[in-house]
Design a protein around this motif. Structure first.
Motif, mmCIF file in Angstrom:
data_model
loop_
_atom_site.group_PDB
_atom_site.id
_atom_site.type_symbol
_atom_site.label_atom_id
_atom_site.label_comp_id
_atom_site.label_asym_id
_atom_site.label_seq_id
_atom_site.Cartn_x
_atom_site.Cartn_y
_atom_site.Cartn_z
ATOM 1 N N ILE A 18 1.291 -6.503 4.272
ATOM 2 C CA ILE A 18 0.266 -6.563 5.304
ATOM 3 C C ILE A 18 0.576 -5.567 6.415
ATOM 4 O O ILE A 18 -0.325 -4.886 6.923
ATOM 5 C CB ILE A 18 0.140 -7.990 5.867
ATOM 6 C CG1 ILE A 18 -0.268 -8.973 4.761
ATOM 7 C CG2 ILE A 18 -0.876 -8.027 7.009
ATOM 8 C CD1 ILE A 18 -0.361 -10.407 5.213
ATOM 9 N N THR A 19 1.847 -5.456 6.789
ATOM 10 C CA THR A 19 2.226 -4.477 7.809
ATOM 11 C C THR A 19 1.898 -3.070 7.352
ATOM 12 O O THR A 19 1.357 -2.261 8.117
ATOM 13 C CB THR A 19 3.725 -4.594 8.138
ATOM 14 O OG1 THR A 19 4.017 -5.923 8.579
ATOM 15 C CG2 THR A 19 4.115 -3.607 9.225
ATOM 16 N N ARG A 20 2.221 -2.745 6.098
ATOM 17 C CA ARG A 20 1.900 -1.415 5.575
ATOM 18 C C ARG A 20 0.394 -1.169 5.604
ATOM 19 O O ARG A 20 -0.069 -0.085 5.958
ATOM 20 C CB ARG A 20 2.430 -1.263 4.148
ATOM 21 C CG ARG A 20 3.938 -1.104 4.051
ATOM 22 C CD ARG A 20 4.342 -0.625 2.664
ATOM 23 N NE ARG A 20 3.930 -1.566 1.620
ATOM 24 C CZ ARG A 20 4.698 -2.549 1.161
ATOM 25 N NH1 ARG A 20 5.911 -2.728 1.662
ATOM 26 N NH2 ARG A 20 4.272 -3.348 0.203
ATOM 27 N N ALA A 21 -0.387 -2.177 5.213
ATOM 28 C CA ALA A 21 -1.845 -2.033 5.211
ATOM 29 C C ALA A 21 -2.373 -1.830 6.631
ATOM 30 O O ALA A 21 -3.302 -1.031 6.852
ATOM 31 C CB ALA A 21 -2.491 -3.250 4.567
ATOM 32 N N PHE A 22 -1.803 -2.540 7.594
ATOM 33 C CA PHE A 22 -2.224 -2.376 8.985
ATOM 34 C C PHE A 22 -1.939 -0.969 9.482
ATOM 35 O O PHE A 22 -2.802 -0.318 10.096
ATOM 36 C CB PHE A 22 -1.521 -3.401 9.871
ATOM 37 C CG PHE A 22 -1.616 -3.101 11.334
ATOM 38 C CD1 PHE A 22 -2.825 -3.162 11.999
ATOM 39 C CD2 PHE A 22 -0.476 -2.746 12.053
ATOM 40 C CE1 PHE A 22 -2.913 -2.871 13.352
ATOM 41 C CE2 PHE A 22 -0.556 -2.464 13.407
ATOM 42 C CZ PHE A 22 -1.780 -2.525 14.055
ATOM 43 N N LEU A 23 -0.743 -0.474 9.215
ATOM 44 C CA LEU A 23 -0.389 0.879 9.661
ATOM 45 C C LEU A 23 -1.275 1.927 8.995
ATOM 46 O O LEU A 23 -1.678 2.913 9.629
ATOM 47 C CB LEU A 23 1.088 1.152 9.365
ATOM 48 C CG LEU A 23 2.086 0.246 10.101
ATOM 49 C CD1 LEU A 23 3.512 0.529 9.651
ATOM 50 C CD2 LEU A 23 1.951 0.414 11.611
ATOM 51 N N GLN A 24 -1.611 1.690 7.726
ATOM 52 C CA GLN A 24 -2.509 2.605 7.031
ATOM 53 C C GLN A 24 -3.913 2.529 7.617
ATOM 54 O O GLN A 24 -4.617 3.529 7.736
ATOM 55 C CB GLN A 24 -2.548 2.279 5.544
ATOM 56 C CG GLN A 24 -3.263 3.332 4.691
ATOM 57 C CD GLN A 24 -2.543 4.669 4.705
ATOM 58 O OE1 GLN A 24 -1.317 4.728 4.537
ATOM 59 N NE2 GLN A 24 -3.281 5.747 4.909
#
Length: 249
Positions: A18-24
């Motif tokens: 989820i963190t990776r998706a948010f940063l993306q």
């Protein structure tokens, strides 16, 4: 102007996807927008600005970088992160938004809420919310030792998850009468909120006027965002391992 809305990411260390998706999302969907609104439950739990960890620093750095690019960032408290405070906002270069708030989106007054205050049929939760949102309660919690806050946070989260599983779906959803009354009182025809994890666009008629309630999705099986531009309101989802859109409502 272009506006981006997200909520209910429930960021936590054990969900790096989820963190990776948010940063993306900040790199892709937030590119070229004028304002980003995060309408609560940004974090799964926030124990106070003095307890910021590696995840918190990663997120504040990303938001600050977005702000430096000229995007105005606004954050609203949810029921999981109501202890977000001024220090977080300074580090993230964002503005804490009152719940509820009315903003102007391309000439239309729009009501923004986290959404939990609309779930008036859930009497147990409303009593708990009243206590937790009391300024004295928040002051007391912020000044407890971190270890004590961690224990309280785990207890509240576990109890909330257990109670929600046992309750009927209509109890944990918004009360439609409350929705209509709040929109009527605020004089708006559009309401945007999160909290319920039931993403959808609901067409309403309030006092004979066409209205709408847009519910943001939670980031679990997919990521969700609402883009508002000159062409209207676009509620979209995408897979957490990619930023390709997988659905539009």
């Amino acid at each position: 102007m272009r506006y981006l809305f997200i909520s209910d990411l429930h960021l936590e260390a054990k969900r790096p996807d989820i963190t990776r998706a948010f940063l993306q999302c900040l790199r892709d969907q937030a590119r070229g927008v004028d304002e980003l609104y995060i309408l609560g439950d940004f974090f799964e739990v926030w124990l106070g600005d003095d307890a910021i960890d590696e995840l918190g620093r990663q997120v504040t750095d990303a938001l600050a970088a977005l702000s430096d690019q000229g995007v105005r960032v606004y954050v609203m408290h949810g029921n999981r992160d109501f202890l977000l405070g001024r220090a977080f906002c300074r580090q993230a270069k964002c503005t804490l938004l009152r719940d509820p708030s009315i903003v102007d989106l391309n000439g239309e007054p729009v009501l923004l809420m986290h959404g939990d205050s609309l779930c008036t049929d859930d009497l147990d939760y409303m009593r708990m919310r009243k206590w937790l949102r009391n300024p004295l309660s928040r002051f007391t919690l912020r000044n407890l030792p971190l270890r004590t806050r961690q224990k309280i946070g785990r207890k509240l989260r576990d109890e909330s998850q257990s109670r929600t599983r046992l309750k009927a779906a209509d109890i944990t959803d918004v009360n439609l009468g409350e929705v209509a009354q709040v929109m009527r009182n605020e004089g708006v025809r559009t309401l945007i909120h999160g909290h319920t994890h039931r993403p959808a666009r609901h067409e309403l008629v309030i006092d004979g006027e066409p209205s709408q309630r847009i519910v943001l999705g939670d980031w679990d099986q997919a990521g969700w965002y609402l883009l508002v531009d000159d062409e209207g309101y676009h509620l979209e989802s995408f897979a957490l391992n990619t930023t390709d859109s997988s659905g539009t409502l």
